[in-house]
Design an enzyme around this catalytic site. Structure first.
Site, PDB file in Angstrom:
ATOM      1  N   GLU A   1       0.703  -1.255  -0.139  1.00 43.77           N
ATOM      2  CA  GLU A   1      -0.042   0.030   0.004  1.00 43.77           C
ATOM      3  C   GLU A   1       0.759   1.049   0.082  1.00 43.77           C
ATOM      4  O   GLU A   1       0.750   2.084   1.001  1.00 43.77           O
ATOM      5  CB  GLU A   1      -0.853   0.044   1.328  1.00 43.77           C
TER       6      GLU A   1
ATOM      7  N   ARG B   1       4.009  19.616   6.902  1.00 43.37           N
ATOM      8  CA  ARG B   1       5.037  18.538   7.255  1.00 43.37           C
ATOM      9  C   ARG B   1       6.189  19.307   8.238  1.00 43.37           C
ATOM     10  O   ARG B   1       6.571  18.597   9.054  1.00 43.37           O
ATOM     11  CB  ARG B   1       5.387  17.676   6.029  1.00 43.37           C
TER      12      ARG B   1
ATOM     13  N   CYS C   1      -0.869  32.897  10.642  1.00 45.67           N
ATOM     14  CA  CYS C   1      -0.451  33.691  12.066  1.00 45.67           C
ATOM     15  C   CYS C   1      -0.084  32.650  13.139  1.00 45.67           C
ATOM     16  O   CYS C   1      -0.941  32.333  13.872  1.00 45.67           O
ATOM     17  CB  CYS C   1      -1.635  34.606  12.209  1.00 45.67           C
TER      18      CYS C   1
HETATM   19  N1  LLP Z   1      -1.240   1.815   4.734  1.00 51.22           N
HETATM   20  C1  LLP Z   1      -1.460   2.290   5.915  1.00 51.22           C
HETATM   21  C2  LLP Z   1      -2.458   1.391   6.783  1.00 51.22           C
HETATM   22  C3  LLP Z   1      -1.145   3.379   6.307  1.00 51.22           C
HETATM   23  O1  LLP Z   1      -1.663   4.090   7.309  1.00 51.22           O
HETATM   24  C4  LLP Z   1      -0.467   4.468   5.479  1.00 51.22           C
HETATM   25  C5  LLP Z   1      -0.144   5.606   5.968  1.00 51.22           C
HETATM   26  C6  LLP Z   1      -0.204   3.921   4.191  1.00 51.22           C
HETATM   27  C7  LLP Z   1      -0.369   2.594   3.792  1.00 51.22           C
HETATM   28  C8  LLP Z   1       0.761   4.619   3.206  1.00 51.22           C
HETATM   29  O2  LLP Z   1       2.189   5.195   3.781  1.00 51.22           O
HETATM   30  P1  LLP Z   1       3.123   5.793   2.760  1.00 51.22           P
HETATM   31  O3  LLP Z   1       3.501   4.688   1.823  1.00 51.22           O
HETATM   32  O4  LLP Z   1       2.465   7.129   2.129  1.00 51.22           O
HETATM   33  O5  LLP Z   1       4.342   6.097   3.696  1.00 51.22           O
HETATM   34  N2  LLP Z   1       1.443  12.297   7.455  1.00 51.22           N
HETATM   35  C9  LLP Z   1       2.599  11.728   7.215  1.00 51.22           C
HETATM   36  C10 LLP Z   1       2.256  10.409   6.838  1.00 51.22           C
HETATM   37  C11 LLP Z   1       1.339   9.695   7.666  1.00 51.22           C
HETATM   38  C12 LLP Z   1       0.990   8.220   6.873  1.00 51.22           C
HETATM   39  C13 LLP Z   1      -0.166   7.705   7.523  1.00 51.22           C
HETATM   40  N3  LLP Z   1      -0.445   6.266   6.842  1.00 51.22           N
HETATM   41  C14 LLP Z   1       3.799  12.422   6.827  1.00 51.22           C
HETATM   42  O6  LLP Z   1       3.421  13.438   6.417  1.00 51.22           O
HETATM   43  O7  LLP Z   1       4.727  11.868   6.882  1.00 51.22           O
END
Ligand code: LLP
Length: 398
Positions: A257, A297, A327
């Site tokens: 995923e 981020r 702000c």
């Molecule tokens: N699968 C599940 C169950 C997840 O919770 C997530 C991300 C992904 C896949 C995908 O993860 P990726 O491949 O995109 O790393 N806001 C944070 C990241 C939060 C990710 C949440 N879950 C950031 O900006 O680094």
């Protein structure tokens, strides 16, 4: 990504802040990951970036969708994903959301014993997936770590016997075991270790058909970050799943995923320097016409997004504290960052904006989300207009 050479025309036409997405880059990332993990089904984690134009690219590249809310599921359907190509990895979902998932026929992955019980009561005899927390994790920041007893995600592996008992009592088959260890890791060994661990746990499920290794594949944000060797990782996981199948004497399906890996580097956020302030302690602030409403981020995880000066790429370097127009004191993109000398009116590009950039945006300070342009070779399409005040206030009554 390639910032298109006519970026200044786009800025003249659409204004800043402006999101630019390089579609060819997205397609290349999809193909690279698919080739390296050709034994896995890929589900694009739409939470990283839900721009419909991007989701349609992912679907057209043959990817399914990993969703975490009914609206994400609905969006995936609208963008052409078939229900069986959507995996809904729930977290604290409501009964109404579960009913929605069942009615839409998407694959549900439950993350608690309580939700498993409620599913078993509603759908005796059906099949479902479970998310397991096996205590092993990795992430770009402690705040993006999803493993261990303090994490709210998944069924802890020590509770697998209870999960199996709940399922057996209602003849529910747990056919998918999922794990997501955290987001943005660049450590290939952690992924391999976590894969071995979840395979060991998955072997305990008699109705197992699919093992989903989650996402989290990181990208390089700063100098010194080593990008993942995706081909090496694919080969290593292939060997692990082959051994697993030999050991269990049958074949399984495997899934991933990814979100960030596919989307992050495809996109930049362009912003204009509105104010240059010489601080009294020697620092210089560059104030942009964007803020953490568009990219939180850095404020949330201290994430070091590369910043380029598109107007003067070859100027000599100078050091700036680069901040936004929100702000709040945390509204900084970088402190003491060296970029080519910038003046008011220059356009800067904040890179790696494609994952968890716009998706985590808000209308704080009543500032609208940025407009977005998709660049596909010579074709440049406005895929998101700038929201008006009416758009932002549309749901208020009175
Ligand atoms: N699968 C599940 C169950 C997840 O919770 C997530 C991300 C992904 C896949 C995908 O993860 P990726 O491949 O995109 O790393 N806001 C944070 C990241 C939060 C990710 C949440 N879950 C950031 O900006 O680094």
């Amino acid at each position: 990504m390639q910032v298109p050479s006519n970026w200044s025309e786009l800025v003249a036409r659409c204004g800043t802040p402006l999101v630019l997405c390089d579609v060819a880059f997205v397609r290349a990332q999809c193909r690279r990951l698919r080739a390296a993990f050709d034994f896995c089904d890929l589900f694009y984690s739409v939470k990283a970036n839900y721009s419909p134009a991007l989701v349609r690219v992912m679907v057209s590249e043959g990817l399914g969708v990993d969703a975490v809310s009914p609206n994400e599921v609905e969006l995936a359907l609208r963008c052409g994903a078939a229900p069986e190509r959507i995996v809904y990895v729930e977290n604290n979902m409501s009964d109404a959301e579960m009913a929605f998932a069942v009615e839409r026929g998407v694959r549900l992955v439950v993350g608690s014993l309580s939700r498993l019980k409620k599913y078993a009561a509603r759908c005796p005899g059906a099949r479902v997936g479970v998310r397991i927390n096996a205590d092993v994790g990795g992430a770009h920041h402690a705040r993006a770590f999803t493993a261990g007893p303090q994490s709210k995600f998944g069924i802890h592996f020590t509770q697998i016997p209870e999960a199996l008992a709940i399922a057996a009592a209602a003849q529910v088959g747990i056919d998918l075991v999922q794990q997501h260890i955290g987001s943005g890791w660049l450590d290939e060994a952690i992924f391999a270790e976590a894969a071995d661990i979840i395979l060991r746990q998955a072997a305990r499920f008699p109705d197992l058909e699919t093992v989903d290794f989650g996402g989290g594949f990181g990208v390089a944000y700063k100098d010194g970050d080593h990008p993942l060797d995706i081909e090496r990782m694919g080969a290593s996981l292939r060997a692990r799943v082959a051994a697993f199948q030999v050991e269990l004497g049958r074949e399984f399906k495997f899934a991933l995923e990814p979100g960030r890996f596919l989307a992050a580097e495809s996109t930049a956020l362009l912003a204009t320097v509105q104010d240059k302030k010489i601080g009294v302690d020697g620092r210089t602030f560059l104030g942009l016409d964007t803020g953490f409403n568009h990219l939180m981020r850095p404020a949330l995880y201290n994430s070091p997004h590369e910043i380029r000066n598109l107007s003067r790429p070859d100027a000599q370097l100078a050091v700036y504290d680069i901040c936004g127009n929100i702000c709040e004191s945390t509204d900084f993109f970088a402190r003491a960052r060296e970029i080519p000398v910038a003046e008011e009116g220059d356009v800067l590009a904040i890179m790696n904006y494609g994952a968890y950039g716009a998706a985590m945006g808000s209308a704080y300070n009543l500032r609208a989300p940025a407009a977005e342009v998709f660049v596909d070779g010579d074709i440049q399409v406005l895929t998101r207009r700038r929201a008006s005040l009416e758009d932002l206030l549309a749901t208020f009554i009175g």
